[in-house]
Design a protein around this motif. Structure first.
Motif, PDB file in Angstrom:
ATOM      1  N   ALA A  48       5.455  11.162  -2.356  1.00  0.00           N
ATOM      2  CA  ALA A  48       6.262  11.899  -1.381  1.00  0.00           C
ATOM      3  C   ALA A  48       5.374  12.570  -0.344  1.00  0.00           C
ATOM      4  CB  ALA A  48       7.129  12.929  -2.103  1.00  0.00           C
ATOM      5  N   ALA A  49       4.247  13.140  -0.787  1.00  0.00           N
ATOM      6  CA  ALA A  49       3.320  13.782   0.155  1.00  0.00           C
ATOM      7  C   ALA A  49       2.719  12.759   1.110  1.00  0.00           C
ATOM      8  CB  ALA A  49       2.226  14.516  -0.616  1.00  0.00           C
ATOM      9  N   LEU A  50       2.375  11.589   0.598  1.00  0.00           N
ATOM     10  CA  LEU A  50       1.791  10.551   1.449  1.00  0.00           C
ATOM     11  C   LEU A  50       2.817   9.971   2.416  1.00  0.00           C
ATOM     12  CD1 LEU A  50      -0.453   8.711  -1.161  1.00  0.00           C
ATOM     13  CD2 LEU A  50      -1.221  10.122   0.756  1.00  0.00           C
ATOM     14  N   GLU A  51       4.065   9.891   1.999  1.00  0.00           N
ATOM     15  CA  GLU A  51       5.106   9.391   2.900  1.00  0.00           C
ATOM     16  C   GLU A  51       5.230  10.284   4.128  1.00  0.00           C
ATOM     17  OE1 GLU A  51       8.359   9.178   0.163  1.00  0.00           O
ATOM     18  OE2 GLU A  51       8.134   7.006  -0.130  1.00  0.00           O
ATOM     19  N   ARG A  52       4.970  11.571   3.956  1.00  0.00           N
ATOM     20  CA  ARG A  52       5.040  12.488   5.098  1.00  0.00           C
ATOM     21  C   ARG A  52       3.843  12.322   6.023  1.00  0.00           C
ATOM     22  NH1 ARG A  52       7.250  15.750   0.841  1.00  0.00           N
ATOM     23  NH2 ARG A  52       5.212  16.652   0.312  1.00  0.00           N
ATOM     24  N   LEU A  53       2.751  11.736   5.526  1.00  0.00           N
ATOM     25  CA  LEU A  53       1.550  11.521   6.341  1.00  0.00           C
ATOM     26  C   LEU A  53       1.453  10.102   6.880  1.00  0.00           C
ATOM     27  CD1 LEU A  53      -1.087  13.339   4.087  1.00  0.00           C
ATOM     28  CD2 LEU A  53       0.030  14.233   6.135  1.00  0.00           C
ATOM     29  N   GLY A  54       2.182   9.174   6.279  1.00  0.00           N
ATOM     30  CA  GLY A  54       2.075   7.768   6.625  1.00  0.00           C
ATOM     31  C   GLY A  54       3.044   7.356   7.697  1.00  0.00           C
ATOM     32  N   PRO A  55       3.332   6.038   7.782  1.00  0.00           N
ATOM     33  CA  PRO A  55       2.876   4.993   6.860  1.00  0.00           C
ATOM     34  C   PRO A  55       1.428   4.590   7.110  1.00  0.00           C
ATOM     35  CG  PRO A  55       4.151   4.011   8.621  1.00  0.00           C
ATOM     36  CD  PRO A  55       4.211   5.490   8.831  1.00  0.00           C
ATOM     37  N   PHE A  56       0.890   3.860   6.134  1.00  0.00           N
ATOM     38  CA  PHE A  56      -0.480   3.386   6.196  1.00  0.00           C
ATOM     39  C   PHE A  56      -0.488   1.862   6.259  1.00  0.00           C
ATOM     40  CE2 PHE A  56      -0.314   7.438   4.042  1.00  0.00           C
ATOM     41  CZ  PHE A  56      -1.355   8.157   4.621  1.00  0.00           C
ATOM     42  N   GLY A  57      -1.641   1.319   6.568  1.00  0.00           N
ATOM     43  CA  GLY A  57      -1.790  -0.128   6.601  1.00  0.00           C
ATOM     44  C   GLY A  57      -2.154  -0.675   5.243  1.00  0.00           C
ATOM     45  N   LEU A  70      -0.605   1.658  -8.093  1.00  0.00           N
ATOM     46  CA  LEU A  70      -0.263   0.589  -7.156  1.00  0.00           C
ATOM     47  C   LEU A  70       1.171   0.727  -6.668  1.00  0.00           C
ATOM     48  CD1 LEU A  70      -1.979  -2.445  -8.941  1.00  0.00           C
ATOM     49  CD2 LEU A  70      -2.816  -1.144  -6.981  1.00  0.00           C
ATOM     50  N   ASP A  71       2.043   1.255  -7.515  1.00  0.00           N
ATOM     51  CA  ASP A  71       3.420   1.497  -7.102  1.00  0.00           C
ATOM     52  C   ASP A  71       3.477   2.566  -6.010  1.00  0.00           C
ATOM     53  OD1 ASP A  71       4.515  -0.376  -8.879  1.00  0.00           O
ATOM     54  OD2 ASP A  71       4.548   1.082 -10.503  1.00  0.00           O
ATOM     55  N   VAL A  72       2.603   3.574  -6.107  1.00  0.00           N
ATOM     56  CA  VAL A  72       2.531   4.600  -5.066  1.00  0.00           C
ATOM     57  C   VAL A  72       2.123   3.960  -3.742  1.00  0.00           C
ATOM     58  CG1 VAL A  72       1.334   6.689  -4.308  1.00  0.00           C
ATOM     59  CG2 VAL A  72       2.047   6.448  -6.700  1.00  0.00           C
ATOM     60  N   LEU A  73       1.077   3.142  -3.785  1.00  0.00           N
ATOM     61  CA  LEU A  73       0.612   2.489  -2.567  1.00  0.00           C
ATOM     62  C   LEU A  73       1.679   1.571  -1.985  1.00  0.00           C
ATOM     63  CD1 LEU A  73      -3.078   1.592  -3.475  1.00  0.00           C
ATOM     64  CD2 LEU A  73      -2.280   3.405  -1.969  1.00  0.00           C
ATOM     65  N   ALA A  74       2.414   0.888  -2.843  1.00  0.00           N
ATOM     66  CA  ALA A  74       3.454  -0.027  -2.357  1.00  0.00           C
ATOM     67  C   ALA A  74       4.538   0.727  -1.594  1.00  0.00           C
ATOM     68  CB  ALA A  74       4.066  -0.798  -3.526  1.00  0.00           C
ATOM     69  N   ARG A  75       4.709   2.012  -1.893  1.00  0.00           N
ATOM     70  CA  ARG A  75       5.715   2.813  -1.202  1.00  0.00           C
ATOM     71  C   ARG A  75       5.260   3.251   0.184  1.00  0.00           C
ATOM     72  NH1 ARG A  75       7.772   7.392  -5.383  1.00  0.00           N
ATOM     73  NH2 ARG A  75       8.518   8.258  -3.394  1.00  0.00           N
ATOM     74  N   VAL A  76       3.955   3.354   0.407  1.00  0.00           N
ATOM     75  CA  VAL A  76       3.484   3.965   1.655  1.00  0.00           C
ATOM     76  C   VAL A  76       2.648   3.033   2.520  1.00  0.00           C
ATOM     77  CG1 VAL A  76       3.540   6.258   0.602  1.00  0.00           C
ATOM     78  CG2 VAL A  76       1.405   4.954   0.577  1.00  0.00           C
ATOM     79  N   CYS A  77       2.316   1.849   2.023  1.00  0.00           N
ATOM     80  CA  CYS A  77       1.467   0.920   2.771  1.00  0.00           C
ATOM     81  C   CYS A  77       2.299  -0.261   3.281  1.00  0.00           C
ATOM     82  CB  CYS A  77       0.323   0.397   1.899  1.00  0.00           C
ATOM     83  SG  CYS A  77      -0.884   1.662   1.456  1.00  0.00           S
ATOM     84  N   ARG A  78       1.996  -0.691   4.489  1.00  0.00           N
ATOM     85  CA  ARG A  78       2.735  -1.787   5.112  1.00  0.00           C
ATOM     86  C   ARG A  78       1.921  -3.083   5.137  1.00  0.00           C
ATOM     87  NH1 ARG A  78       5.653   1.479   3.976  1.00  0.00           N
ATOM     88  NH2 ARG A  78       7.099   2.710   5.253  1.00  0.00           N
ATOM     89  N   PRO A 116     -16.894  -3.337  -4.120  1.00  0.00           N
ATOM     90  CA  PRO A 116     -17.177  -4.649  -3.504  1.00  0.00           C
ATOM     91  C   PRO A 116     -16.330  -4.910  -2.261  1.00  0.00           C
ATOM     92  CG  PRO A 116     -15.679  -4.955  -5.331  1.00  0.00           C
ATOM     93  CD  PRO A 116     -15.984  -3.469  -5.279  1.00  0.00           C
ATOM     94  N   PHE A 117     -16.252  -3.924  -1.355  1.00  0.00           N
ATOM     95  CA  PHE A 117     -15.421  -4.064  -0.166  1.00  0.00           C
ATOM     96  C   PHE A 117     -16.178  -3.561   1.061  1.00  0.00           C
ATOM     97  CE2 PHE A 117     -12.604  -2.742  -3.735  1.00  0.00           C
ATOM     98  CZ  PHE A 117     -11.927  -3.944  -3.913  1.00  0.00           C
ATOM     99  N   THR A 118     -15.715  -4.014   2.218  1.00  0.00           N
ATOM    100  CA  THR A 118     -16.161  -3.443   3.484  1.00  0.00           C
ATOM    101  C   THR A 118     -15.163  -2.359   3.889  1.00  0.00           C
ATOM    102  OG1 THR A 118     -14.919  -5.119   4.696  1.00  0.00           O
ATOM    103  CG2 THR A 118     -17.227  -5.620   4.174  1.00  0.00           C
ATOM    104  N   ALA A 119     -15.265  -1.873   5.125  1.00  0.00           N
ATOM    105  CA  ALA A 119     -14.339  -0.850   5.616  1.00  0.00           C
ATOM    106  C   ALA A 119     -12.998  -1.509   5.930  1.00  0.00           C
ATOM    107  CB  ALA A 119     -14.916  -0.164   6.845  1.00  0.00           C
ATOM    108  N   ALA A 120     -12.197  -1.741   4.884  1.00  0.00           N
ATOM    109  CA  ALA A 120     -10.994  -2.561   5.005  1.00  0.00           C
ATOM    110  C   ALA A 120      -9.711  -1.796   4.698  1.00  0.00           C
ATOM    111  CB  ALA A 120     -11.096  -3.772   4.073  1.00  0.00           C
ATOM    112  N   PHE A 121      -9.802  -0.475   4.445  1.00  0.00           N
ATOM    113  CA  PHE A 121      -8.630   0.252   3.968  1.00  0.00           C
ATOM    114  C   PHE A 121      -8.332   1.470   4.842  1.00  0.00           C
ATOM    115  CE2 PHE A 121     -10.590  -1.854   0.319  1.00  0.00           C
ATOM    116  CZ  PHE A 121      -9.524  -2.636  -0.114  1.00  0.00           C
ATOM    117  N   ASP A 122      -7.048   1.788   4.901  1.00  0.00           N
ATOM    118  CA  ASP A 122      -6.590   2.983   5.610  1.00  0.00           C
ATOM    119  C   ASP A 122      -6.292   4.127   4.648  1.00  0.00           C
ATOM    120  OD1 ASP A 122      -6.312   1.630   8.308  1.00  0.00           O
ATOM    121  OD2 ASP A 122      -4.971   0.397   7.082  1.00  0.00           O
ATOM    122  N   LEU A 123      -6.125   3.803   3.378  1.00  0.00           N
ATOM    123  CA  LEU A 123      -5.795   4.796   2.366  1.00  0.00           C
ATOM    124  C   LEU A 123      -6.430   4.396   1.047  1.00  0.00           C
ATOM    125  CD1 LEU A 123      -4.115   7.236   1.281  1.00  0.00           C
ATOM    126  CD2 LEU A 123      -2.238   5.607   0.895  1.00  0.00           C
TER     127      LEU A 123
END
Length: 241
Positions: A48-57, A70-78, A116-123
């Motif tokens: 709920a807190a992230l939904e107020r700051l998002g959406p995210f990529g 992962l369910d939290v991320l699925a709610r706020v990431c597009r 094992p990632f590059t700068a690929a995330f918004d959240l």
């Protein structure tokens, strides 16, 4: 925890005498029936807190375990959702419980201390993971999270006010940590899992040193203490350019 769906006392003992990775591989099939899984009210409050700051990529769940975050991320990431964990057993369970709808989901085996990632995330989110790291590992952990976030990206995780010293919860957590420290002093490999691992000020200082601007958001679902301060907060660390 010792019910028909949860682990037995013997199973927990075998886990505790293993390495962290092996221990979670063993516990994975019954992990969601233990108190170690982040409770749904915490997950919902952070979402709920992230939904107020998002959406995210694109989002990453750090130390995703069986996939509750992962369910939290699925709610706020597009865009996409990724979970990373070093336990193959936990990831196997996570794959069985994929979000029913939302962005595409990937689960990657990897060490949070060497992502094992590059700068690929918004959240990036994390639930209950910091207790698996020693004090000296925080700087590297936070630098790693910083490196996988795009500029302006957010690292978010919940924190809660410690229980009062006279409460049963205080002594339960203190006793658990004491037992784990004794276990790690006399048994190898170590099993790093502590509930009273870091002071909030230490976490904030290391986040700022790693290149984050730290903001705090109250989680009103958990009420306030007698002094008026929130019982639960979400740390939102924004990656500076």
């Amino acid at each position: 925890m010792y019910g028909p769906e949860g682990p037995s006392l013997r199973e927990l003992a075998v886990q505790a005498l293993s390495s962290v990775e092996r221990g979670y591989d063993l516990l994975a099939p019954k992990f969601d029936h233990t108190p170690f899984r982040t409770p749904d009210p915490v997950l919902d409050a952070v979402a709920a807190a992230l939904e107020r700051l998002g959406p995210f990529g694109d989002g990453l769940d750090l130390c995703c375990g069986t996939g509750a975050g992962l369910d939290v991320l699925a709610r706020v990431c597009r865009g996409s959702v990724t979970g990373v964990d070093f336990s193959a057993g936990m990831l196997a369970v996570a794959r069985e419980h994929a979000p029913a709808a939302g962005p595409r989901v990937a689960r990657v085996r990897g060490d949070a201390r060497a992502l094992p990632f590059t700068a690929a995330f918004d959240l990036v989110v994390s639930f209950g993971a910091l207790g698996h790291f020693l004090q000296g590992e925080l700087p590297g952990l936070f630098r790693g999270v910083h490196s996988v976030l795009r500029p302006g990206g957010l690292f978010a995780f919940p924190v809660f006010a410690p229980p009062r010293p006279r409460s049963r919860a205080f002594w339960t957590l203190l006793g658990f940590d004491a037992v784990m420290r004794v276990r790690n002093a006399v048994w190898r490999p170590p099993f790093v899992m502590y509930y009273r691992a870091f002071r909030f000020g230490d976490v904030r200082r290391e986040l700022e040193r790693a290149g984050f601007r730290v903001e705090l958001y109250a989680l009103p679902e958990f009420g306030r203490r007698a002094d008026g301060s929130p019982r639960g907060r979400m740390i939102a660390a924004r990656r500076l350019p």
